[in-house]
Scaffold this active site. Sequence first.
Site, PDB file in Angstrom:
ATOM      1  NE  ARG A 111       1.408  -1.910  -7.736  1.00 43.55           N
ATOM      2  CZ  ARG A 111       2.576  -2.514  -7.514  1.00 43.55           C
ATOM      3  NH1 ARG A 111       2.661  -3.515  -6.659  1.00 43.55           N
ATOM      4  NH2 ARG A 111       3.655  -2.119  -8.138  1.00 43.55           N
ATOM      5  N   GLY A 142      -9.691  -1.882   0.756  1.00 43.11           N
ATOM      6  CA  GLY A 142     -10.390  -0.595   0.681  1.00 43.11           C
ATOM      7  C   GLY A 142      -9.795   0.186  -0.475  1.00 43.11           C
ATOM      8  CB  CYS A 189      -9.054   0.953  -7.293  1.00 45.34           C
ATOM      9  SG  CYS A 189      -8.432   2.473  -7.968  1.00 45.34           S
TER      10      CYS A 189
HETATM   11  C1  UDX Z   1      -5.458  -1.338  -6.896  1.00 43.85           C
HETATM   12  C2  UDX Z   1      -4.778  -2.316  -7.841  1.00 43.85           C
HETATM   13  O1  UDX Z   1      -3.729  -2.983  -7.139  1.00 43.85           O
HETATM   14  C3  UDX Z   1      -4.184  -1.545  -9.016  1.00 43.85           C
HETATM   15  O2  UDX Z   1      -3.593  -2.451  -9.928  1.00 43.85           O
HETATM   16  C4  UDX Z   1      -5.314  -0.778  -9.693  1.00 43.85           C
HETATM   17  O3  UDX Z   1      -4.813  -0.037 -10.794  1.00 43.85           O
HETATM   18  C5  UDX Z   1      -5.963   0.181  -8.703  1.00 43.85           C
HETATM   19  O4  UDX Z   1      -6.448  -0.558  -7.576  1.00 43.85           O
HETATM   20  P1  UDX Z   1      -4.758   0.320  -4.991  1.00 43.85           P
HETATM   21  O5  UDX Z   1      -6.235   0.465  -4.810  1.00 43.85           O
HETATM   22  O6  UDX Z   1      -3.916   1.531  -5.043  1.00 43.85           O
HETATM   23  O7  UDX Z   1      -4.466  -0.500  -6.375  1.00 43.85           O
HETATM   24  O8  UDX Z   1      -4.226  -0.524  -3.770  1.00 43.85           O
HETATM   25  P2  UDX Z   1      -3.816  -2.027  -3.548  1.00 43.85           P
HETATM   26  O9  UDX Z   1      -2.375  -2.079  -3.295  1.00 43.85           O
HETATM   27  O10 UDX Z   1      -4.380  -2.885  -4.611  1.00 43.85           O
HETATM   28  O11 UDX Z   1      -4.572  -2.371  -2.172  1.00 43.85           O
HETATM   29  C6  UDX Z   1      -5.985  -2.313  -2.172  1.00 43.85           C
HETATM   30  C7  UDX Z   1      -6.471  -2.726  -0.800  1.00 43.85           C
HETATM   31  O12 UDX Z   1      -6.260  -4.124  -0.594  1.00 43.85           O
HETATM   32  C8  UDX Z   1      -5.804  -2.005   0.360  1.00 43.85           C
HETATM   33  O13 UDX Z   1      -6.798  -1.643   1.306  1.00 43.85           O
HETATM   34  C9  UDX Z   1      -4.900  -3.070   0.959  1.00 43.85           C
HETATM   35  O14 UDX Z   1      -4.736  -2.888   2.363  1.00 43.85           O
HETATM   36  C10 UDX Z   1      -5.696  -4.337   0.697  1.00 43.85           C
HETATM   37  N1  UDX Z   1      -4.880  -5.546   0.619  1.00 43.85           N
HETATM   38  C11 UDX Z   1      -3.928  -5.644  -0.335  1.00 43.85           C
HETATM   39  C12 UDX Z   1      -5.136  -6.586   1.503  1.00 43.85           C
HETATM   40  O15 UDX Z   1      -6.012  -6.494   2.370  1.00 43.85           O
HETATM   41  N2  UDX Z   1      -4.407  -7.734   1.399  1.00 43.85           N
HETATM   42  C13 UDX Z   1      -3.439  -7.875   0.456  1.00 43.85           C
HETATM   43  O16 UDX Z   1      -2.810  -8.920   0.421  1.00 43.85           O
HETATM   44  C14 UDX Z   1      -3.182  -6.795  -0.433  1.00 43.85           C
END
Ligand code: UDX
Length: 450
Positions: A155, A276, A279
């Site tokens: 992440r 967003g 990933c």
């Molecule tokens: C993600 C996966 O978590 C990770 O395991 C994978 O390897 C790569 O993609 P990442 O994209 O870095 O990681 O961010 P993440 O923490 O998953 O958040 C993704 C998006 O979801 C962010 O925009 C965050 O704001 C949003 N989010 C996250 C929410 O809107 N609500 C939540 O409860 C959690």
Amino acid sequence: MKISVIGTGYVGLVTGACLAEIGHEVVCTDNDAEKIRILESGGIPIYEPGLEKVIPKARKEGRLSFRAKPADSVGAGDAIFICVGTPPLPDGGADLSAIDHVARMIATEAKSPKLVVEKSTVPARTGEELKRALTVYGRNSQVKFRVASNPEFLREGTAVGDFLHPDRIVVGVEDEIAERQMEEIYRPVIEKKFDCPVHDSKCPNGPSPTWLVTTINSAELIKHASNSFLALKISYANMVADLAEKLGADIGEVVRAMGLDPRIGSSFLSAGLGFGGFCLPKDLQAFVHLAERSGVDFSMLKEAEKINKKRIDHFVEKLKSMIWVVRGKRLGVLGLAFKPNTDDIRFAPAIDLVHRLISEGASIRAFDPEAMEKTKTILPQVEFAKNAYETAKDAEALLIATEWPEFRKLDWEKIRDSMARPLIIDGRNLLSPAEMKNLGFEYRSFGRPD
Ligand code: UDX
């Protein structure tokens, strides 16, 4: 082992640095010469906490080096980690051209047997295509190639810790030899035998990771299935939040209670502007595309995507319900990165929101602790502030788009007195409605009573 890493983006740089950190000899390369130039001169082209410690240390110990010519790196490693981008194509499928290009380079440059490891997120059955490409492109040499899949679960913002203290390490292999090579690569992580450069909850006495060996197709499917499930959870929380709003319920209370059931778990149920990043959005699209191409109905995930796309509309409706007209209004935006603790703005809801408000005639002043440099290159119309206070000054509304922890501890009286109108629209449910009301703000957020 001697390892080459091709691609020094968010995944490649963390992978290369951490493989060096756990004891391997790593050569990293990228076709973006500027990135390599920055790295060779001791700079780090991305913001990822922990890299500023791991990279200099590994370089000083001579275990990490950077090469501008990707072809040079092929000879360096017995194992080659492919960490290039697989962005979405217009039809939602994954663009695998960078993978194909690297396969051709490996096949033509390799002079000795190579274990080629897919680290980039790819649709299932890519490993088969990669193996075929290596064989075809390398038909004039007798070099033996083995392929493995090793999906990343990093992440952004916690990637170094996620690499060194993973919950699980998934490897997809085609034979015992590849399995043993992968085991040798990850042995220090499995046995937790390295001095940890980042201190997170799992270090040093966290549980050992689960070592999971499967086929290449299953390993590739695990990655898409995991990320898409996380996206599904977020869209589920946003859907319930919209209903909570109509019923005067509080989504925060609802998901907190849901999360107490270990079968549900409390993470990834935070309502707001949605997901967003580079990933979740693209993995969801690629997964749906793969399923449809395979003749399987994935409309459930298409709904999750639709819900996520509407979050910006819901936010703007909320804003208009308070300021009536957007055109000509001065608005302050706190947060541009797709989530806190990163400078990454790719597919960031905050960026989509700013684009939308500018297209409706608002003038935007924005602040983000890390992401303003990257934003300047794509949003020249935005005025950038030095801090949150400057962002709020004379603003007719302050919009919270990324939940940076420092935004929780601001001097809100000072902000209230400096704004043209003390109005906050909180896109990440960062603040407390009661507290903001007591401070004299008009305050709106997602799924909670106003
Ligand atoms: C993600 C996966 O978590 C990770 O395991 C994978 O390897 C790569 O993609 P990442 O994209 O870095 O990681 O961010 P993440 O923490 O998953 O958040 C993704 C998006 O979801 C962010 O925009 C965050 O704001 C949003 N989010 C996250 C929410 O809107 N609500 C939540 O409860 C959690």
